[in-house]
Design a protein around this motif. Structure first.
Motif, mmCIF file in Angstrom:
data_model
loop_
_atom_site.group_PDB
_atom_site.id
_atom_site.type_symbol
_atom_site.label_atom_id
_atom_site.label_comp_id
_atom_site.label_asym_id
_atom_site.label_seq_id
_atom_site.Cartn_x
_atom_site.Cartn_y
_atom_site.Cartn_z
ATOM 1 N N UNK A 16 1.042 -1.247 -0.084
ATOM 2 C CA UNK A 16 0.008 -0.106 0.059
ATOM 3 C C UNK A 16 0.980 1.294 -0.145
ATOM 4 N N UNK A 17 0.589 2.200 -0.661
ATOM 5 C CA UNK A 17 1.194 3.485 -0.920
ATOM 6 C C UNK A 17 0.347 4.518 -0.558
ATOM 7 N N UNK A 18 0.618 5.364 0.752
ATOM 8 C CA UNK A 18 -0.191 6.553 0.936
ATOM 9 C C UNK A 18 0.604 7.654 0.853
ATOM 10 N N UNK A 19 0.081 8.948 0.658
ATOM 11 C CA UNK A 19 0.733 10.138 0.778
ATOM 12 C C UNK A 19 -0.018 11.203 1.379
ATOM 13 N N UNK A 20 0.795 12.262 1.838
ATOM 14 C CA UNK A 20 -0.016 13.358 2.538
ATOM 15 C C UNK A 20 0.783 14.380 1.966
ATOM 16 N N UNK A 21 0.239 15.641 1.935
ATOM 17 C CA UNK A 21 0.708 17.006 1.448
ATOM 18 C C UNK A 21 1.889 17.436 2.827
ATOM 19 N N UNK A 22 2.514 18.152 2.549
ATOM 20 C CA UNK A 22 3.618 18.909 3.557
ATOM 21 C C UNK A 22 3.036 20.402 3.569
ATOM 22 N N UNK A 23 2.784 20.667 4.722
ATOM 23 C CA UNK A 23 2.814 22.387 4.977
ATOM 24 C C UNK A 23 4.229 22.976 4.697
ATOM 25 N N UNK A 24 4.382 23.695 3.582
ATOM 26 C CA UNK A 24 5.438 24.147 3.252
ATOM 27 C C UNK A 24 5.861 25.358 3.738
ATOM 28 N N UNK A 25 5.039 26.144 4.472
ATOM 29 C CA UNK A 25 5.263 27.349 4.873
ATOM 30 C C UNK A 25 6.250 27.442 6.011
ATOM 31 N N UNK A 26 6.382 26.371 6.710
ATOM 32 C CA UNK A 26 7.064 26.095 7.772
ATOM 33 C C UNK A 26 8.492 25.628 7.363
ATOM 34 N N UNK A 43 4.818 13.702 1.245
ATOM 35 C CA UNK A 43 5.280 12.536 2.137
ATOM 36 C C UNK A 43 4.892 11.181 1.601
ATOM 37 N N UNK A 44 5.684 10.175 1.340
ATOM 38 C CA UNK A 44 4.742 9.001 1.092
ATOM 39 C C UNK A 44 5.097 7.953 2.072
ATOM 40 N N UNK A 80 10.254 14.261 2.267
ATOM 41 C CA UNK A 80 9.489 14.948 1.544
ATOM 42 C C UNK A 80 10.093 14.967 0.132
ATOM 43 N N UNK A 81 8.989 14.752 -0.656
ATOM 44 C CA UNK A 81 9.267 14.849 -2.101
ATOM 45 C C UNK A 81 8.720 15.972 -2.775
ATOM 46 N N UNK A 82 9.602 16.733 -3.380
ATOM 47 C CA UNK A 82 9.187 17.842 -4.148
ATOM 48 C C UNK A 82 8.658 17.508 -5.392
ATOM 49 N N UNK A 83 7.459 17.977 -5.737
ATOM 50 C CA UNK A 83 7.073 17.873 -7.268
ATOM 51 C C UNK A 83 7.484 18.828 -8.278
ATOM 52 N N UNK A 84 6.717 19.086 -9.158
ATOM 53 C CA UNK A 84 7.100 20.292 -10.204
ATOM 54 C C UNK A 84 7.187 21.796 -9.747
#
Length: 156
Positions: A101-111, A121-122, A150-154
Motif C-alpha cells: 500500500x502506498x499512502x501520501x500526505x501533503x506537506x505544509x511547506x510554509x514552515x 510525504x509517502x 518529503x518529495x518535491x514535485x514540479x
C-alpha cells in the motif's frame, strides 16, 4: 527398557527444538523480505520524486522477481495518510487485497522553506506473513511501514 524410553524423550525434545528453529527462520526470512521490499519502494519513490505508471511497473516487476506473495487490505485513510488514488494498491494479490500500500500526505511547506512547489510525504506499507507449513499455522499478515523524506514535485 528404561534406555528406550529415555531415548524417546530426547528425540521428542530434539524435534521440538528443530520445529522452534524452523519457525524462527521462517519468521526471519519473511520479515527480511518485506523490509527489503519496503525499503526498495521508498528509495525508488524518493529517487524518482513521484509515483506514476512507469514506477508502478518497476515495482510490480521487482515484487514478481522477489517472489513476494504476502497480501493485506489497504484502508482508504490511516492516521491522516490518504491512499494514493491511482497507484496506492500495488502487487498482484488475490481477492481484492494488495501486496503493498502506498499512502501520501501533503506537506505544509510554509514552515519548512520558501520553495513554492508541491511537496508530499509517502508512506509504504508492506506485509509479511507467518506461515508454518509443517504445523499448518497461518496467521493474518503483519505490516511493516516506512516513510519517505518529503518529495518535491514540479516547480510552479
Amino acid at each position: 527398557m528404561r534406555e528406550a524410553i529415555g531415548a524417546t524423550y530426547i528425540f521428542a525434545i530434539c524435534l521440538v527444538f528443530i520445529l522452534l528453529f524452523t519457525a524462527y527462520l521462517a519468521i526471519s526470512v519473511n520479515y527480511a523480505k518485506a523490509f527489503k521490499i519496503k525499503s526498495y519502494i521508498v528509495g525508488l519513490i524518493e529517487e524518482e520524486k513521484k509515483i506514476d505508471g512507469e514506477i508502478e511497473e518497476k515495482i510490480e516487476t521487482y515484487l514478481t522477481a522477489q517472489g513476494y506473495a504476502a497480501a493485506g487490505s489497504c484502508p482508504q485513510s490511516v492516521d491522516g495518510w490518504e491512499l494514493n488514488p491511482q497507484h496506492g494498491c500495488l502487487g498482484n494479490a488475490p481477492s481484492g487485497k494488495c501486496g503493498v500500500c502506498v499512502y501520501a500526505t501533503d506537506v505544509d511547506s510554509e514552515d519548512l522553506d520558501d520553495i513554492d512547489a508541491e511537496k508530499k510525504y509517502y508512506k509504504v506499507v508492506a506485509f509479511w506473513k507467518f506461515d508454518l507449513p509443517i504445523l499448518n499455522i497461518v496467521l493474518p499478515p503483519f505490516e511493516i511501514s516506512g516513510e519517505s523524506k518529503y518529495v518535491i514535485g514540479d516547480q510552479r
